[in-house]
Motif scaffolding. Structure first.
Motif, PDB file in Angstrom:
ATOM      1  N   SER A 187       0.814  -1.105   0.099  1.00 53.82           N
ATOM      2  CA  SER A 187       0.079   0.112   0.141  1.00 53.82           C
ATOM      3  C   SER A 187       0.841   1.375   0.055  1.00 53.82           C
ATOM      4  O   SER A 187       1.887   1.348   0.673  1.00 53.82           O
ATOM      5  CB  SER A 187      -0.883   0.043   1.233  1.00 53.82           C
ATOM      6  N   LYS A 188       0.621   2.047  -0.871  1.00 50.31           N
ATOM      7  CA  LYS A 188       1.385   3.466  -1.032  1.00 50.31           C
ATOM      8  C   LYS A 188       0.209   4.520  -0.998  1.00 50.31           C
ATOM      9  O   LYS A 188      -0.677   4.584  -1.701  1.00 50.31           O
ATOM     10  CB  LYS A 188       2.253   3.451  -2.301  1.00 50.31           C
ATOM     11  N   VAL A 189       0.697   5.859  -0.608  1.00 49.93           N
ATOM     12  CA  VAL A 189      -0.182   6.993  -0.220  1.00 49.93           C
ATOM     13  C   VAL A 189      -0.254   7.558  -1.827  1.00 49.93           C
ATOM     14  O   VAL A 189       0.991   7.576  -2.449  1.00 49.93           O
ATOM     15  CB  VAL A 189       0.038   7.842   0.470  1.00 49.93           C
ATOM     16  N   TYR A 205      -0.810   3.210   6.536  1.00 53.11           N
ATOM     17  CA  TYR A 205      -0.589   2.464   5.305  1.00 53.11           C
ATOM     18  C   TYR A 205      -0.180   3.236   4.064  1.00 53.11           C
ATOM     19  O   TYR A 205      -0.116   3.124   3.063  1.00 53.11           O
ATOM     20  CB  TYR A 205      -2.203   1.968   4.947  1.00 53.11           C
ATOM     21  N   PHE A 206       0.713   4.580   4.448  1.00 55.61           N
ATOM     22  CA  PHE A 206       1.208   5.194   3.430  1.00 55.61           C
ATOM     23  C   PHE A 206       2.264   4.566   2.670  1.00 55.61           C
ATOM     24  O   PHE A 206       2.407   4.804   1.577  1.00 55.61           O
ATOM     25  CB  PHE A 206       1.656   6.600   4.156  1.00 55.61           C
ATOM     26  N   ALA A 222      -9.123  -1.772   5.639  1.00 56.32           N
ATOM     27  CA  ALA A 222      -8.534  -0.314   5.753  1.00 56.32           C
ATOM     28  C   ALA A 222      -8.012  -0.043   4.622  1.00 56.32           C
ATOM     29  O   ALA A 222      -8.354   1.194   4.086  1.00 56.32           O
ATOM     30  CB  ALA A 222      -7.802  -0.264   7.066  1.00 56.32           C
ATOM     31  N   MET A 223      -7.061  -0.910   4.065  1.00 56.45           N
ATOM     32  CA  MET A 223      -6.306  -0.290   2.928  1.00 56.45           C
ATOM     33  C   MET A 223      -7.290  -0.289   1.702  1.00 56.45           C
ATOM     34  O   MET A 223      -7.164   0.670   0.867  1.00 56.45           O
ATOM     35  CB  MET A 223      -5.451  -1.496   2.527  1.00 56.45           C
ATOM     36  N   ARG A 224      -8.109  -1.100   1.553  1.00 52.94           N
ATOM     37  CA  ARG A 224      -9.118  -1.053   0.404  1.00 52.94           C
ATOM     38  C   ARG A 224     -10.155   0.104   0.500  1.00 52.94           C
ATOM     39  O   ARG A 224     -10.459   0.757  -0.583  1.00 52.94           O
ATOM     40  CB  ARG A 224      -9.900  -2.395   0.425  1.00 52.94           C
ATOM     41  N   ARG A 233      -3.061   3.310  -3.016  1.00 53.25           N
ATOM     42  CA  ARG A 233      -2.727   2.414  -3.910  1.00 53.25           C
ATOM     43  C   ARG A 233      -2.415   1.192  -3.383  1.00 53.25           C
ATOM     44  O   ARG A 233      -1.192   1.194  -2.803  1.00 53.25           O
ATOM     45  CB  ARG A 233      -1.585   3.042  -5.147  1.00 53.25           C
ATOM     46  N   VAL A 234      -3.186   0.070  -3.814  1.00 55.31           N
ATOM     47  CA  VAL A 234      -2.899  -1.190  -3.255  1.00 55.31           C
ATOM     48  C   VAL A 234      -2.827  -2.055  -4.295  1.00 55.31           C
ATOM     49  O   VAL A 234      -3.434  -2.162  -5.320  1.00 55.31           O
ATOM     50  CB  VAL A 234      -4.127  -1.516  -2.412  1.00 55.31           C
TER      51      VAL A 234
END
Length: 710
Positions: A187-189, A205-206, A222-224, A233-234
């Motif tokens: 996961s990226k911000v 999750y950045f 949470a990421m989704r 972006r996951v």
């Protein structure tokens, strides 16, 4: 293979019980009815097991429909061989079925399809055999028409090879195995959103990465959610180079020009067709698993909330605390009917604690209130203190307001109280929740009750099914008073539904209270099947006068009345006397009443009901007091030990209200002095607990608590 065999093996349950349960479900029997009144047929399977059978049965029926579609499609293509038909018929795995179907599945015009139309399939076959020393020379034979040169021919053949590789079951399963063992979720911000206020709740999750198999459901959801909101972006990935090498080893044999071309095609198959397909598959599977976990937590929390201890039929004063607009006060009779409402300014600029306390006391005396329900929202602590110090002399209870505002603005509330505004309706709901949480909460969409996490992110259809099944289970476990139940409560009774529930209430209004369960047969459209399903869950209290069958107030089903009457006759007493005398019941020899249809499980249930007819399985209500010295997060000091109420339970811990208008989290590692797998092993919703303050993060509005070593 019989569906019952598959389900019995999958769930590790006795085949006969599974088979009989499926037959009962096909007859239209409900899960509560089957588990309560058909124990002989199921072998004593409980409600959870029967629910699992029902879910597995529905999935298999959907798979059967899918197989019919697959067979029909392949037949229309004139490609169905006896071997292929047998393989499809023998397949009971949805993923495997789709892999079998993939080469025959209608699809958009692909690069491989174009190449086949150009007559390049024989060239692709020759390249795959990897025996041709000069593939360039071989390709020249196919230069004709729209095939301009040998390079174009080879490229077309490679497209065919790539599609063949991507649709090969073994290739897909090998890559699935790689993903299963080695996939990691990243996961990226989104840089443009990093500094926005809405992004901060996803700051964990950045820049996040962990093995997919270790990613918990709450982290994945949470990421989704962050992805859905455009903040994250996951992706799910494996080591691409290693995966390509494994795939090439499957297809490339030796070294040479042909082998190089096949290796290129395999790499193309992986990058262009396979990896995205399998990544999407694992994204869906991991989401499904996370959904099931979240829904499981939600439904268990809902069950605990619905089965919260009721005060019972007592006169209640309900208070919806407020500051600027004052406290909305209502008085209800023992049946929950509104007698009076007013506004009392207790806190804030217009408030006067002493005068408010005196007014609360005067209202309580005037309407003979036996208990006070106080909402747990804004100004709850302050209002509770005023009530506690007022000369009232009756118990007070803090009640969850979650969903009360949803109810107060709903069509249901408008129909109940067409002449009152939303504030009055909300206060009525708070008062009724104290009397009977189950009867009041069934009027609210379960998603609005506030006992889950990520309820808007999970599969909504699956969530609704699970929540509805939970409500139905709770309603039927407790039982319903036929003469006082609302349409909404009756709707969840086994075998009824909205139409029959409405018909029952209308019949009751037109003809007066029911005096027997048999009267249900006179309700329009309530036929023999519905009567069989619902009768045992509906209770009738003994009237002040007139004839009355005491079994109508119990969970003994009307189909078993004859058994009890015979027991009473054999004991030379009435049914009422048998129910009242432990000595007479002890003298009953149950073996005497065993038949081909009625066995010991049913007879034992009957005897338990005769001992405590219509007993409520819910616990008794308890009063609770917060620490009087703590009102806001600023009052919290690390190391403090405080009383609290469990307000929500998740897989990673439990949220506890300590009276500061912000719940604290007891992480799963802090819930007990021993290792636990699930928070529900040690806590339940609305449980009164002692917690220690570990940390107060005022910047992020987080309170960390612990229940260890207390």
């Amino acid at each position: 293979m019989e569906l019952s065999n598959i389900i019995a093996r999958e769930l590790q349950l006795p085949h006969r019980g599974v088979e009989n349960t499926m037959a009962l479900l096909d007859e239209g029997c409900t899960i509560p009815f089957i588990s309560r009144y058909r124990k002989e047929k199921t072998g004593g399977l409980d409600e959870v097991q029967i629910g699992s059978i029902s879910q597995a049965y529905e999935k298999l029926k959907e798979l059967v429909k899918r197989k019919d579609t697959v067979l029909k499609t392949i037949t229309e293509q004139d490609k169905l061989t006896p071997e292929l038909e047998q393989r499809i018929n023998d397949c009971w795995d949805a993923t495997e079925l789709e892999d079998i179907y993939l080469p025959y599945k209608p699809k958009r015009r692909t690069r491989a399809q174009v190449a086949r139309e150009l007559g390049l399939e024989p060239l692709a076959t020759a390249l795959m055999l990897q025996r041709e020393p000069n593939p360039q020379k071989l390709a020249e034979r196919y230069v004709k028409g729209d095939v301009k040169d040998a390079a174009m021919a080879i490229k077309g053949a490679q497209d065919i090879i790539a599609e063949t590789v991507s649709e090969n079951e073994d290739s897909r399963n090998r890559l699935r195995s790689t993903f299963r063992r080695e996939a990691y979720i990243t996961s990226k911000v989104v840089k443009a959103k990093k500094d926005s206020d809405e992004a901060q709740k996803f700051s964990d999750y950045f820049d996040f990465e962990e093995p997919l198999k270790r990613c918990t459901g709450n982290r994945l959801l949470a990421m989704r959610r962050g992805e859905a909101e455009g903040i994250l972006r996951v992706s799910i990935n494996v080591d691409n180079e290693e995966a390509i090498e494994r795939l090439q080893r499957q297809y490339v044999r030796g070294h040479g020009a042909c082998q190089d071309l096949v290796a290129e095609a395999v790499e193309d198959a992986y990058k262009r067709l396979l990896v995205s397909s399998i990544e999407n598959e694992f994204a869906a599977l991991s989401k499904q698993k996370a959904d099931e976990e979240a829904i499981g937590v939600f439904t268990e929390n809902l069950r605990q909330l619905l089965l919260s201890a009721p005060l019972g039929q007592k006169r209640v004063m309900g208070i919806d605390p407020g500051i600027r607009t004052g406290c909305k006060v209502v008085c209800l009779d023992a049946q929950g009917n509104l007698l009076f409402h007013d506004v009392v300014f207790a806190v804030g600029g217009q408030g006067n604690a002493q005068k408010a306390g005196e007014k609360f006391a005067a209202i309580a005396r005037r309407y003979a209130a036996e208990a006070i329900a106080i909402g747990n929202g804004t100004a709850s602590r302050e209002t509770t203190e005023i009530v506690k110090n007022a000369p009232i002399g009756i118990p007070h209870y803090v009640v969850s307001e979650d969903g009360a505002s949803v109810y107060s603005a709903s069509k249901v509330a408008r129909e109940e109280f067409p002449d009152e505004d939303v504030t009055v309706r909300g206060a009525v709901s708070i008062g009724r929740r104290l009397m009977d949480p189950l009867a009041e909460l069934v009027k609210i969409d379960p998603k609005s009750i506030g006992v889950g996490q990520y309820q808007h992110d999970v599969d909504q259809s699956q969530l609704k099914q699970s929540l509805d099944r939970t409500v139905e289970s709770c309603v039927n476990q407790v039982g319903v008073n036929l003469n006082t139940a609302s349409v909404h409560l009756l709707t969840y009774v086994s075998g009824l539904g909205p139409t029959l529930a409405k018909n029952i209430v209308e019949y009751r209004k037109a003809n007066g209270a029911f005096t027997s369960r048999a009267q249900l047969k006179k309700v329009p459209r309530l036929g023999p099947s519905a009567f069989q399903q619902c009768a045992g869950f509906l209770r009738i209290d003994a009237p002040a006068s007139g004839r009355y069958n005491p079994l109508d107030g119990s969970a003994v089903h009307p189909e078993s009345y004859g058994i009890v009457e015979q027991m009473a006759k054999d004991c030379r007493c009435t049914v009422k006397e048998l129910m009242a005398s432990a000595e007479k019941r002890k003298a009953v020899n149950l073996q005497k009443y065993v038949t081909s249809e009625v066995g010991m499980p049913t007879l034992n249930d009957i005897m338990k009901e005769l001992e405590k007819p219509g007993r409520d399985p819910r616990a008794e209500i308890e009063t609770f007091e917060f620490d009087p010295n703590v009102h806001t997060p600023e009052d919290l000091i690390e190391g403090m030990v405080l009383p609290g109420i469990v307000t929500n339970i998740t897989k990673f811990g439990a949220f506890v209200d300590v009276g500061v208008h912000q719940d604290g989290l007891v992480h799963i590692s802090q819930l007990a002095d021993k290792y636990i797998n699930d928070p529900s092993e040690v806590v339940h919703l609305h449980q009164h607990v002692k917690v220690r303050v570990v940390e107060v993060d005022r910047k992020r509005n987080r309170i960390a608590l612990s229940m260890r070593n207390i």
